[in-house]
Write an enzyme that holds these catalytic residues in place. Structure first.
Site: not given
Ligand code: LLP
Length: 406
Positions: A231, A334-335, A362
């Site tokens: 996060g 096309c969006e 991502y």
């Molecule tokens: N652990 C779990 C259980 C998760 O669901 C996630 C991310 C992470 C760790 C890693 O989180 P991070 O350190 O990357 O914040 N597609 C979205 C982000 C979705 C995150 C989903 N879960 C974006 O592009 O912002």
């Protein structure tokens, strides 16, 4: 002036490999990983890189070499970790919808633990483990109900989210897990959201989870580890992101004398700013009220602006000769939602190369074939060397699994 990834100019990479192209810096991966190990050194955590952020085998391999474990959310991600030489014994399995086949695959591979997200999932893991005559290591993902103060689509720790077991049901869930014969309780887990800019929600979640761990210990349910999820946000624009050293010292104070091991699941903060997406301007289009730079990368290559109104810095790869003007930077899809940036002041003309920053996380992992666009190639740069770590998809490959039969 030319922008470079490590010692290679982006223009050189575009000539060699074409565009659109994802480019990763190995040194930046190493640096981001070292930032975690240094900040948290006193707690000796197991860092489980969240593969969903970028599942390229070369990225996984590099983190495995650096000693990382992995956080996975599917059998496919487990296969990636194993194929890249990652250790199953350092891999944890998160996600709300694990299938029987995925649970069996993970048990046979010998993963470190499941982060179970519901009672029915505990029952299912117990049943599969029983069939295999094993004890499954489980940690329960608890929803601490703190507001991560991020985009609602990437906030996961609120009562109304689908993730985790509610705090008020947590003790009963642990008691149920303890009663199931083929489960071995090893830990507690939470993950409250992604791209967090403030530290206090992360610390508040840690406090709540630790308080629960103490209540469980009082009931005779001992744990080996606490997992605080991922996060931590990164700088896309001007964000003031959490300081890892401050995070580590707050966690150290809270964990204090308890003998709990620490697991972290960072994704974005390990890879996000190690990658860029290189794209070429196809056309400059001037409408009555607006200018558009139409580039060869699109929302299928980088979903984040369309999906979360996310901001990504975009810079010309070479000092431009044209004068700057305001434009939306859009793809060929096309969006109307197919944009990489809105209302940017940028100097560019047709044929110029643009570097889209913050595309290590991502981006490729969320890419699709929408509009039957082949997935872009990925390159890893190490000093003065570049290697293709995923070659560009071909049209034949896109059609290969389909049949025109009725
Ligand atoms: N652990 C779990 C259980 C998760 O669901 C996630 C991310 C992470 C760790 C890693 O989180 P991070 O350190 O990357 O914040 N597609 C979205 C982000 C979705 C995150 C989903 N879960 C974006 O592009 O912002």
């Amino acid at each position: 002036m030319s922008l470079c990834c490590e010692n290679i100019r982006y223009t050189e990479l575009a000539e060699r490999y074409g565009t659109p192209l994802y480019i990763y810096s190995r040194a930046a991966l190493d640096e981001a990983f070292a930032a975690y190990t240094c900040a948290f050194a006193a707690l000796d955590p197991l860092i489980c890189y969240a593969v969903k952020a970028n599942g390229n085998l070369a990225v996984i391999r590099r983190f495995a070499e650096l000693g990382s474990g992995f956080d996975i959310v599917s059998g496919g991600e487990l296969a990636r970790v194993l194929a890249a030489g990652g250790s199953a014994a350092k891999t944890i399995f998160s996600g709300v919808g694990k299938s029987e086949a995925e649970i069996e695959f993970a048990l046979r591979a010998g993963i470190k633990c499941f982060n179970a997200e519901s009672l029915p999932e505990l029952e299912r893991i117990n049943a599969v483990a029983g069939r295999l005559n094993l004890k499954a290591p489980v940690s329960l993902r608890i929803n601490p109900d703190v507001d991560a103060q991020t985009h609602p689509y990437i906030s996961t720790g609120l009562k109304d989210n689908k993730f985790g077991i509610a705090m008020r049901d947590a003790e009963a869930a642990y008691r149920r897990a303890a009663a199931l014969p083929h489960l071995h309780i090893v830990g507690i887990d939470c993950h409250i959201g992604s791209q967090l800019i403030r530290l206090d929600p992360l610390i508040e979640a840690c406090e709540r989870i630790l308080a629960l761990a103490r209540r469980l210990a009082a009931q005779g349910i001992g744990l080996q580890h606490i997992d605080l999820g991922g996060g931590v946000g990164i700088v896309y624009d001007q964000e003031d992101t959490p300081d890892l050293a401050a995070y580590a010292s707050a966690v150290a104070k809270l964990i204090g004398g308890s003998k709990l091991g620490l697991i972290l699941e960072p994704g974005r903060s390990l890879v996000g700013n190690a990658g860029s997406l290189l794209t070429r301007v196809e056309y400059v289009k001037r409408n009555e009220n607006k200018n558009f730079l139409i580039v060869d990368a699109a929302m299928n290559d980088l979903m984040r602006p369309a999906l979360y109104q996310a901001y990504h810095r975009i810079e010309p790869a070479e000092t431009p000769s044209a004068a700057p003007f305001a434009a939306d930077i859009v793809g060929p899809i096309c969006e109307t939602g197919d944009f990489l940036a809105k209302d940017r002041t940028i100097a560019a003309q047709a044929g110029d190369l643009l570097v889209v920053r913050g595309a290590g996380a991502y981006a490729a992992s969320m890419a699709s074939n929408y509009n039957t666009r082949p997935r872009a190639a990925e390159v890893m740069v190490n000093g003065g060397e570049a290697r293709i770590v995923r070659r560009r998809e071909t049209i034949e490959e896109m059609l290969a699994n389909e049949k025109a039969c009725l």
